[in-house]
Design an enzyme around this catalytic site. Structure first.
Site, PDB file in Angstrom:
ATOM      1  N   GLU A  22      36.754 -44.739 -78.208  1.00 43.33           N
ATOM      2  CA  GLU A  22      37.654 -44.173 -79.211  1.00 43.33           C
ATOM      3  C   GLU A  22      38.613 -43.179 -78.560  1.00 43.33           C
ATOM      4  O   GLU A  22      39.820 -43.254 -78.728  1.00 43.33           O
ATOM      5  CB  GLU A  22      36.821 -43.486 -80.301  1.00 43.33           C
ATOM      6  N   GLU A  74      37.052 -27.455 -81.725  1.00 43.49           N
ATOM      7  CA  GLU A  74      35.945 -26.585 -81.290  1.00 43.49           C
ATOM      8  C   GLU A  74      34.893 -27.406 -80.530  1.00 43.49           C
ATOM      9  O   GLU A  74      34.354 -26.970 -79.509  1.00 43.49           O
ATOM     10  CB  GLU A  74      35.295 -25.891 -82.500  1.00 43.49           C
TER      11      GLU A  74
HETATM   12  C1  LIG Z   1      41.742 -38.238 -90.239  1.00 43.10           C
HETATM   13  C2  LIG Z   1      40.252 -38.355 -90.205  1.00 43.10           C
HETATM   14  C3  LIG Z   1      39.647 -39.598 -90.161  1.00 43.10           C
HETATM   15  C4  LIG Z   1      38.260 -39.702 -90.101  1.00 43.10           C
HETATM   16  N1  LIG Z   1      37.701 -40.945 -90.092  1.00 43.10           N
HETATM   17  C5  LIG Z   1      36.363 -41.061 -90.008  1.00 43.10           C
HETATM   18  C6  LIG Z   1      35.752 -42.357 -90.033  1.00 43.10           C
HETATM   19  O1  LIG Z   1      36.426 -43.381 -90.132  1.00 43.10           O
HETATM   20  N2  LIG Z   1      34.406 -42.438 -89.969  1.00 43.10           N
HETATM   21  C7  LIG Z   1      33.622 -41.319 -89.854  1.00 43.10           C
HETATM   22  O2  LIG Z   1      32.415 -41.476 -89.760  1.00 43.10           O
HETATM   23  N3  LIG Z   1      34.163 -40.081 -89.871  1.00 43.10           N
HETATM   24  C8  LIG Z   1      35.516 -39.921 -89.952  1.00 43.10           C
HETATM   25  N4  LIG Z   1      36.090 -38.672 -89.976  1.00 43.10           N
HETATM   26  C9  LIG Z   1      35.224 -37.498 -89.999  1.00 43.10           C
HETATM   27  C10 LIG Z   1      35.222 -36.670 -88.728  1.00 43.10           C
HETATM   28  O3  LIG Z   1      34.525 -37.334 -87.695  1.00 43.10           O
HETATM   29  C11 LIG Z   1      34.603 -35.313 -89.073  1.00 43.10           C
HETATM   30  O4  LIG Z   1      35.462 -34.683 -90.014  1.00 43.10           O
HETATM   31  C12 LIG Z   1      34.446 -34.423 -87.872  1.00 43.10           C
HETATM   32  O5  LIG Z   1      33.481 -34.938 -86.995  1.00 43.10           O
HETATM   33  C13 LIG Z   1      34.055 -33.002 -88.267  1.00 43.10           C
HETATM   34  O6  LIG Z   1      32.933 -33.017 -89.100  1.00 43.10           O
HETATM   35  P1  LIG Z   1      32.918 -32.243 -90.516  1.00 43.10           P
HETATM   36  O7  LIG Z   1      34.176 -32.589 -91.230  1.00 43.10           O
HETATM   37  O8  LIG Z   1      31.630 -32.513 -91.153  1.00 43.10           O
HETATM   38  O9  LIG Z   1      33.056 -30.711 -90.141  1.00 43.10           O
HETATM   39  P2  LIG Z   1      31.854 -29.762 -89.682  1.00 43.10           P
HETATM   40  O10 LIG Z   1      31.069 -30.427 -88.622  1.00 43.10           O
HETATM   41  O11 LIG Z   1      31.139 -29.283 -90.893  1.00 43.10           O
HETATM   42  O12 LIG Z   1      32.654 -28.559 -89.038  1.00 43.10           O
HETATM   43  C14 LIG Z   1      33.271 -27.515 -89.841  1.00 43.10           C
HETATM   44  C15 LIG Z   1      33.891 -26.517 -88.875  1.00 43.10           C
HETATM   45  O13 LIG Z   1      32.858 -25.928 -88.054  1.00 43.10           O
HETATM   46  C16 LIG Z   1      33.158 -26.108 -86.669  1.00 43.10           C
HETATM   47  N5  LIG Z   1      31.916 -26.353 -85.928  1.00 43.10           N
HETATM   48  C17 LIG Z   1      30.911 -27.197 -86.268  1.00 43.10           C
HETATM   49  N6  LIG Z   1      29.939 -27.177 -85.316  1.00 43.10           N
HETATM   50  C18 LIG Z   1      30.375 -26.329 -84.346  1.00 43.10           C
HETATM   51  C19 LIG Z   1      29.827 -25.902 -83.091  1.00 43.10           C
HETATM   52  N7  LIG Z   1      28.658 -26.352 -82.642  1.00 43.10           N
HETATM   53  N8  LIG Z   1      30.566 -25.028 -82.350  1.00 43.10           N
HETATM   54  C20 LIG Z   1      31.768 -24.567 -82.805  1.00 43.10           C
HETATM   55  N9  LIG Z   1      32.312 -24.923 -83.987  1.00 43.10           N
HETATM   56  C21 LIG Z   1      31.630 -25.790 -84.739  1.00 43.10           C
HETATM   57  C22 LIG Z   1      34.054 -27.332 -86.629  1.00 43.10           C
HETATM   58  O14 LIG Z   1      34.864 -27.331 -85.468  1.00 43.10           O
HETATM   59  C23 LIG Z   1      34.882 -27.163 -87.905  1.00 43.10           C
HETATM   60  O15 LIG Z   1      35.946 -26.271 -87.679  1.00 43.10           O
HETATM   61  C24 LIG Z   1      37.459 -38.534 -90.058  1.00 43.10           C
HETATM   62  C25 LIG Z   1      38.071 -37.273 -90.115  1.00 43.10           C
HETATM   63  C26 LIG Z   1      39.449 -37.174 -90.210  1.00 43.10           C
HETATM   64  C27 LIG Z   1      40.077 -35.806 -90.265  1.00 43.10           C
END
Ligand SMILES: Cc1cc2nc3c(=O)[nH]c(=O)nc-3n(C[C@H](O)[C@H](O)[C@H](O)COP(=O)(O)OP(=O)(O)OC[C@H]3O[C@@H](n4cnc5c(N)ncnc54)[C@H](O)[C@@H]3O)c2cc1C
Length: 395
Positions: free
Chosen positions: A242, A373
């Site tokens: 990816e 992050e």
């Molecule tokens: C345009 C788009 C398309 C997507 N398409 C897909 C898809 O097709 N399939 C799929 O499965 N997912 C998809 N996603 C989801 C994407 O993989 C997740 O949004 C991403 O991995 C972040 O997870 P979360 O949204 O749960 O945020 P969280 O993991 O809850 O994070 C929230 C905040 O906390 C920070 N954070 C979390 N853990 C840590 C750490 N250990 N250290 C420092 N900071 C931290 C993060 O950086 C973020 O700012 C998509 C997202 C977007 C925006």
């Protein structure tokens, strides 16, 4: 085209084809209008009809047997011509290379033809409410049943799930397991009874993402890629494809977006102080783009040598997504009030205001495929050797 001629110079072939095919596409979808799903669906069909997908697959599996360097050259060319992302790029750039590396012969025979023909769109079912960055905490579970599995769970942010025929999902196949152990990489038929897709509307007004609910969904035995319980390894390899190939066209596209910012600055009527401030911003993003260009070469040579991009992919993704946001912000500021127009009733933006949509879209790019992050954590821990974040992903 004769299959015997397949080893011909892909750049020459694609250049000639792209000029004429993009002219056809632009007739139907003006370049500045929202490059949304209908345009990307049409582009996918045109590419499939022209035999310009599956470039690196073995010929026996319907591919053209070209080297990865040709695939990369083709992606770069598409980006230079401003071609949209084909709707099935998740399948072309993530699932297909994963299946070619880890799939059984039966899985390749069953799933690759639909991708090659453009008849079967795929989506990626990893994220869940509460399992995004910490992907190894996925809770969607699959229980053994006669001849297969019964899946229950809730995925979120699933791009294109509403269009998809298939989903490659990370699911917990070992009851009571925690972290990355006990997970499997499962191929789920989105037409199965028990699959429910709910759209999520995003900032641009479009609804590319969805929530996906699995309620007693039956999946046959042959639909797990790799061994049962080995899903984490397969998903991590897919994640490297990816970051290495899926994002490449968008990374190359950044150079053209930077050129557009340069042109807007040349055309802008500004006083000396403002011109100096804008030049400073332009210089900063130009420098970042130069670093990105070097990083692309690094990643491309890794992929062309048959390796996954590894941590280089994390650096590239971080640099690209943050620089792109700055380039688009620069364009928007230079456009001034010309850039304040919203979409028309059909959702299309006029030429100047097309940058508004890119601005709104680019907000998501520092989140998708691992947030900034998380990329910084990877760089800190795996490249700089800093102590591991105890609260982070257990991978
Ligand atoms: C345009 C788009 C398309 C997507 N398409 C897909 C898809 O097709 N399939 C799929 O499965 N997912 C998809 N996603 C989801 C994407 O993989 C997740 O949004 C991403 O991995 C972040 O997870 P979360 O949204 O749960 O945020 P969280 O993991 O809850 O994070 C929230 C905040 O906390 C920070 N954070 C979390 N853990 C840590 C750490 N250990 N250290 C420092 N900071 C931290 C993060 O950086 C973020 O700012 C998509 C997202 C977007 C925006």
């Amino acid at each position: 085209m004769e299959r015997n001629d397949m080893k011909q110079d892909i750049v020459a072939e694609a250049t000639a084809w792209l000029e004429q095919a993009l002219a056809v596409l632009r007739e139907e979808f003006p370049a500045h209008a929202n490059p949304g799903q209908p345009c990307r669906i049409r582009w996918n069909a045109l590419l499939c009809d022209a035999d310009l997908v599956a470039l690196t697959w073995p010929q026996a599996l319907g591919g053209r047997g070209l080297p990865t360097s040709d695939l990369i050259a083709f992606h770069a060319l598409c980006a230079r011509f401003g071609a949209p992302q084909p709707i099935n790029s998740i399948a072309h750039s993530i699932l297909a290379p994963t299946l070619l590396q880890f799939g059984t012969d039966a899985q390749k025979a069953k799933f690759l033809p639909g991708i090659r023909a453009g008849t079967e769109i795929w989506c990626q079912g990893y994220s869940e409410p509460g399992s995004g960055s910490d992907l190894a905490s996925v809770r969607t579970r699959a229980a053994r049943t006669d001849g297969g599995w019964v899946v229950n769970g809730h995925k979120i942010w699933t791009t294109q799930a509403h269009l998809a025929r298939w989903c490659f999902a990370l699911v917990r196949t070992e009851a009571g397991s925690v972290g990355h152990r006990g997970l499997s990489f499962m191929l789920v038929d989105m037409r199965s009874p028990g699959v429910r897709v709910e759209p999520i509307r995003q900032l641009t007004g479009e609804a590319d993402y969805n929530e996906v609910f699995f309620e007693d969904v039956r999946v046959p035995d042959g639909h797990i890629v790799g061994e049962v319980g080995d899903g984490w390894r397969i998903a991590m390899a897919a994640a490297e494809f990816e970051r290495g190939i899926y994002f490449l066209p968008r990374v190359v596209q950044l150079e053209h977006e930077l050129d557009r910012a340069r042109t807007l600055l040349e055309q802008a009527q500004l006083d000396d102080a403002d011109t100096g401030a804008y030049r400073h911003r332009l210089l900063e993003v130009s420098d970042s783009c130069q670093v990105i260009r070097w990083r692309v070469e690094q990643v491309v040579s890794q992929v062309a040598a048959g390796k996954t991009p590894g941590t280089d992919g994390a650096i590239l993704k971080l640099l690209w997504s943050e620089t792109r946001q700055k380039v688009i912000e620069l364009q928007l500021d230079l456009l001034g009030e010309r850039g304040m127009v919203g979409p028309d009733a059909a959702g299309a933006y006029c030429e100047d205001a097309a940058v508004v949509r890119e601005f709104l879209w680019s907000r998501a790019e520092t989140i998708v495929a691992g947030t900034s992050e998380i990329q910084r954590n990877i760089i800190a821990e795996r490249i700089l050797g800093l102590p591991k974040d105890k609260h982070a992903n257990p991978s």
